[in-house]
Design an enzyme around this catalytic site. Structure first.
Site, PDB file in Angstrom:
ATOM      1  N   ASP A 257       0.817  -1.211   0.000  1.00 15.47           N
ATOM      2  CA  ASP A 257       0.000   0.000   0.000  1.00 15.47           C
ATOM      3  C   ASP A 257       0.853   1.263   0.000  1.00 15.47           C
ATOM      4  O   ASP A 257       0.626   2.180  -0.801  1.00 15.47           O
ATOM      5  CB  ASP A 257      -0.918   0.010   1.231  1.00 15.47           C
ATOM      6  CG  ASP A 257      -2.167  -0.816   1.009  1.00 15.47           C
ATOM      7  OD1 ASP A 257      -2.193  -1.626   0.061  1.00 15.47           O
ATOM      8  OD2 ASP A 257      -3.120  -0.672   1.795  1.00 15.47           O
TER       9      ASP A 257
ATOM     10  N   LYS B  81       0.661  -6.664   1.617  1.00 13.46           N
ATOM     11  CA  LYS B  81      -0.082  -5.421   1.406  1.00 13.46           C
ATOM     12  C   LYS B  81       0.179  -4.431   2.532  1.00 13.46           C
ATOM     13  O   LYS B  81       0.257  -3.226   2.301  1.00 13.46           O
ATOM     14  CB  LYS B  81      -1.573  -5.719   1.290  1.00 13.46           C
ATOM     15  CG  LYS B  81      -2.430  -4.511   0.947  1.00 13.46           C
ATOM     16  CD  LYS B  81      -3.869  -4.911   0.731  1.00 13.46           C
ATOM     17  CE  LYS B  81      -4.660  -3.779   0.110  1.00 13.46           C
ATOM     18  NZ  LYS B  81      -4.773  -2.600   0.978  1.00 13.46           N
TER      19      LYS B  81
ATOM     20  N   GLU C  46     -11.035  -5.342   1.717  1.00 15.27           N
ATOM     21  CA  GLU C  46     -10.474  -6.142   0.627  1.00 15.27           C
ATOM     22  C   GLU C  46     -11.340  -7.361   0.311  1.00 15.27           C
ATOM     23  O   GLU C  46     -11.344  -7.859  -0.809  1.00 15.27           O
ATOM     24  CB  GLU C  46      -9.057  -6.580   0.969  1.00 15.27           C
ATOM     25  CG  GLU C  46      -8.006  -5.502   0.813  1.00 15.27           C
ATOM     26  CD  GLU C  46      -7.935  -4.525   1.963  1.00 15.27           C
ATOM     27  OE1 GLU C  46      -6.964  -3.759   2.037  1.00 15.27           O
ATOM     28  OE2 GLU C  46      -8.868  -4.476   2.806  1.00 15.27           O
TER      29      GLU C  46
ATOM     30  N   ASP D 196      -9.180  -2.075  12.063  1.00 13.04           N
ATOM     31  CA  ASP D 196      -8.142  -2.949  11.516  1.00 13.04           C
ATOM     32  C   ASP D 196      -7.538  -3.898  12.542  1.00 13.04           C
ATOM     33  O   ASP D 196      -6.643  -4.678  12.205  1.00 13.04           O
ATOM     34  CB  ASP D 196      -7.038  -2.119  10.863  1.00 13.04           C
ATOM     35  CG  ASP D 196      -7.471  -1.556   9.512  1.00 13.04           C
ATOM     36  OD1 ASP D 196      -8.381  -2.139   8.894  1.00 13.04           O
ATOM     37  OD2 ASP D 196      -6.898  -0.546   9.072  1.00 13.04           O
TER      38      ASP D 196
ATOM     39  N   ASN E  40      -3.816  -2.619  -5.118  1.00 14.34           N
ATOM     40  CA  ASN E  40      -4.984  -3.044  -4.338  1.00 14.34           C
ATOM     41  C   ASN E  40      -5.204  -2.135  -3.130  1.00 14.34           C
ATOM     42  O   ASN E  40      -5.786  -2.553  -2.132  1.00 14.34           O
ATOM     43  CB  ASN E  40      -4.797  -4.499  -3.876  1.00 14.34           C
ATOM     44  CG  ASN E  40      -6.099  -5.153  -3.457  1.00 14.34           C
ATOM     45  OD1 ASN E  40      -7.183  -4.759  -3.876  1.00 14.34           O
ATOM     46  ND2 ASN E  40      -5.994  -6.173  -2.625  1.00 14.34           N
TER      47      ASN E  40
ATOM     48  N   HIS F 121      -4.947  -9.189   3.562  1.00 11.53           N
ATOM     49  CA  HIS F 121      -3.823  -9.218   4.497  1.00 11.53           C
ATOM     50  C   HIS F 121      -4.272  -9.374   5.948  1.00 11.53           C
ATOM     51  O   HIS F 121      -3.646 -10.093   6.727  1.00 11.53           O
ATOM     52  CB  HIS F 121      -2.957  -7.956   4.331  1.00 11.53           C
ATOM     53  CG  HIS F 121      -3.709  -6.663   4.449  1.00 11.53           C
ATOM     54  ND1 HIS F 121      -3.291  -5.630   5.243  1.00 11.53           N
ATOM     55  CD2 HIS F 121      -4.861  -6.221   3.866  1.00 11.53           C
ATOM     56  CE1 HIS F 121      -4.138  -4.610   5.145  1.00 11.53           C
ATOM     57  NE2 HIS F 121      -5.097  -4.948   4.319  1.00 11.53           N
ATOM     58  N   ARG F 122      -5.350  -8.684   6.345  1.00 13.12           N
ATOM     59  CA  ARG F 122      -5.804  -8.794   7.731  1.00 13.12           C
ATOM     60  C   ARG F 122      -6.353 -10.197   8.016  1.00 13.12           C
ATOM     61  O   ARG F 122      -6.158 -10.736   9.109  1.00 13.12           O
ATOM     62  CB  ARG F 122      -6.890  -7.758   8.026  1.00 13.12           C
ATOM     63  CG  ARG F 122      -6.483  -6.320   7.781  1.00 13.12           C
ATOM     64  CD  ARG F 122      -5.541  -5.794   8.829  1.00 13.12           C
ATOM     65  NE  ARG F 122      -5.135  -4.428   8.501  1.00 13.12           N
ATOM     66  CZ  ARG F 122      -3.970  -3.891   8.797  1.00 13.12           C
ATOM     67  NH1 ARG F 122      -3.066  -4.595   9.445  1.00 13.12           N
ATOM     68  NH2 ARG F 122      -3.680  -2.649   8.457  1.00 13.12           N
TER      69      ARG F 122
END
Length: 429
Positions: free
Chosen positions: A48, A410, A337, A309, A89, A383-384
Site C-alpha cells: 500500500d 499489502k 479487501e 483494523d 490493491n 492481508h488482515r
C-alpha cells in the site's frame, strides 16, 4: 504462495513494531502536495505505501530514499498530467488520489485487482466530487474510474460517512488547495472516526488549517492554502502489531513489541485494552508492550468501529477465550479487501471455530481447548484475514494451510519473519 501454520505452544522474544501504513501514506501525500522538500523518517514498506510512493512520483513528486528516511520534493497544487494511475490493491491510496486528481485535467484509474479493490464501492466520494463540478466516469461506483477535474473552486459539500471515512479524508486533503472556502457536512453515521483524527493530525503538521466540530460531522476549510514542507517521523503500527500481540496472548509466551506509543491516535491501540479485558497478563509503558501469555483468556464485548483494523485479530484471540465474545458496530468490515465478516467467519468455521455473524456483529463462542484445524483455508487475498487466521493456526491441533498468504505484504511484508523470530512454527509451501 501458501503458508503452513503448525501448532506452536509458546512464543518468546522481542521485535520492533513495523512503521504505520496509515501515517506513511498520509505523510507521503502531504509531502507531495507541498512546494519544497519534506523528510519522512522510518516510513513503512508495504504494497500500500509503495503504491502511494509510485503514484505521487508519476504525478510529479521527486523521491530520494535511504534506509532511514525519504525526502520528497512536492508538486504542490499542480500534479503532472498523466494518462492513468495504477494504485494496485490500495483502497485508501485510490480514494485520496481521486481527490487530488480533481486538480488535474483527466486521470484514469485502472482496475488491476478485479476480485478485491475492483469490487469495493466509491460512489459516496464520487457524489461529493461531482458537487464540486468534477466529472467522474465510473462503473457503478467502482473501478475503472476516470476523473476530469478542470478547476474546482470550493463550496458546500455533503458526503456520506456510513461506508468509509476515507471519502471524508480525501476531501480534507483536497479542499485546502481550492481557491474558495469549503464546508463539508458528513451525512449519516461516520465510520472509523478515529482515523479522521489521524488525517487532521497530519494536515495540521503540514501547516493546513481546518475547523472541525467535536463530532467530526461538519468542517469549515479555508481555501487558498499551501502545504508546507516539513519533517515527519512515522510511529509504530498498531493494526499489524495487533496480530502479533494476539498470537502472544493465545500461547504460552513472553513477547515484547517496541515502538507502540501509549498516546497514539491509532484506534487500534485498543487491542491492548481488549487483551487486558480478556485478562491477558501484559504491561504497556515507555512505548513498549510486553505480554506474558498463558493461553487463558476471558470473553469480551467490544465496539469495533474505533479499531477496525484490529478487530479480526481480536476475534482470533476470542476463538480461544472462555465464554462468548461479541464484537459489534463492525458493518464496515464488509467493505474491505473482502467481506471481513462473512468471508472470515466462513474460514474460521472450517478451522473448527464456533462463530456467528449478524449484519454488523461477530459473535464468537470460545473454545479454550483449541480447534481441530487440518484444513486448507482461503484468506480471500486479504492481508488482515491472513494474519488473523495464522493466530488461530497456532492453537490448532492439526496444521492449517492458508492459501495465497503472500498477500500479507499489502501491509506487513515481514509478518511471518517476525513470527518465526518469536518461535512460531510457520513455513512457506
Amino acid at each position: 504462495m501458501d503458508v503452513l501454520v503448525n501448532n506452536t505452544p509458546s512464543l518468546a522474544g522481542e521485535i520492533n513494531a513495523l512503521s504505520s501504513k496509515n501515517y506513511t501514506t498520509r505523510y507521503l501525500l502531504v509531502g507531495a502536495l507541498a512546494e519544497g522538500t519534506s523528510t519522512i523518517y522510518y516510513p513503512a514498506h508495504s504494497e500500500d505505501s509503495d503504491a502511494m510512493r509510485r503514484c505521487i512520483q508519476e504525478l510529479g513528486a521527486e523521491l530520494i530514499e535511504d534506509e532511514e528516511k525519504i525526502t520528497i520534493t512536492g508538486f504542490g497544487a499542480s500534479p503532472r498530467q498523466v494518462s492513468e494511475l495504477n494504485v494496485g490493491n490500495a483502497g485508501a491510496v485510490l480514494r485520496f488520489l481521486m481527490g487530488i486528481a480533481a486538480l488535474g485535467e483527466e486521470i484514469h484509474f485502472v482496475n488491476t485487482y478485479p476480485e478485491s479493490l475492483g469490487k469495493r464501492p466509491h460512489q459516496d466520494l464520487i457524489d461529493a466530487l461531482e458537487q464540486l463540478g468534477v466529472e467522474v466516469e465510473h462503473q457503478d461506483g467502482r473501478l475503472p474510474i476516470t476523473i476530469r477535474g478542470g478547476k474546482p473552486q470550493g463550496g458546500a459539500i455533503r458526503v456520506s460517512g456510513s461506508v468509509s471515512s476515507q471519502y471524508l479524508s480525501a476531501l480534507l486533503f483536497l479542499t485546502p488547495l481550492l481557491p474558495e472556502d469549503s464546508t463539508i457536512e458528513v451525512l449519516g453515521d461516520l465510520k472509523s472516526k478515529v482515523v479522521v483524527g489521524q488525517t487532521l493530525e497530519v494536515l495540521e503538521q503540514a501547516g493546513i488549517t481546518i475547523h472541525a466540530d467535536e463530532n467530526y460531522m461538519f468542517f469549515t476549510v479555508p481555501g487558498g492554502q499551501k502545504y508546507k514542507p516539513a519533517e515527519y517521523t512515522v510511529q509504530g503500527d498498531y493494526p499489524g502489531s495487533a496480530a502479533i500481540l494476539a498470537a502472544a496472548a493465545v500461547t504460552n509466551s513472553e513477547v515484547t513489541v517496541t515502538r507502540l506509543m501509549e498516546e497514539s491516535k491509532q484506534g487500534e491501540r485498543a487491542i491492548v485494552d481488549v487483551l487486558r479485558m480478556m485478562e491477558v497478563p501484559l504491561t504497556h509503558e515507555n512505548n513498549t508492550v510486553t505480554i506474558k501469555g498463558n493461553g487463558r483468556l476471558k470473553a469480551v464485548e467490544f465496539d469495533g468501529d474505533a479499531a477496525t483494523d484490529a478487530v479480526l485479530a481480536m476475534v482470533a484471540a476470542a476463538v480461544f477465550a472462555e465464554g462468548t465474545s461479541r464484537f459489534y458496530n463492525v458493518e464496515n468490515l464488509r467493505y474491505k479487501e473482502c467481506d471481513r465478516i462473512t468471508d472470515y467467519l466462513t474460514e474460521l468455521a472450517k478451522a473448527g471455530a464456533k462463530v456467528e455473524e449478524k449484519q454488523a456483529e461477530i459473535i464468537v463462542h470460545g473454545r479454550p481447548e483449541g480447534v481441530e484445524g487440518g484444513v486448507e483455508i482461503n484468506a480471500h487475498y486479504d492481508h488482515r484475514v491472513i494474519m488473523a487466521l495464522t493466530i488461530v493456526g497456532l492453537r490448532a491441533k492439526q496444521p492449517i494451510r492458508i492459501k495465497d498468504a503472500h498477500h500479507v505484504a499489502k501491509s506487513y511484508p515481514g509478518y511471518f519473519d517476525h513470527l518465526q523470530t518469536l518461535g512460531a512454527n510457520v513455513e512457506w509451501v
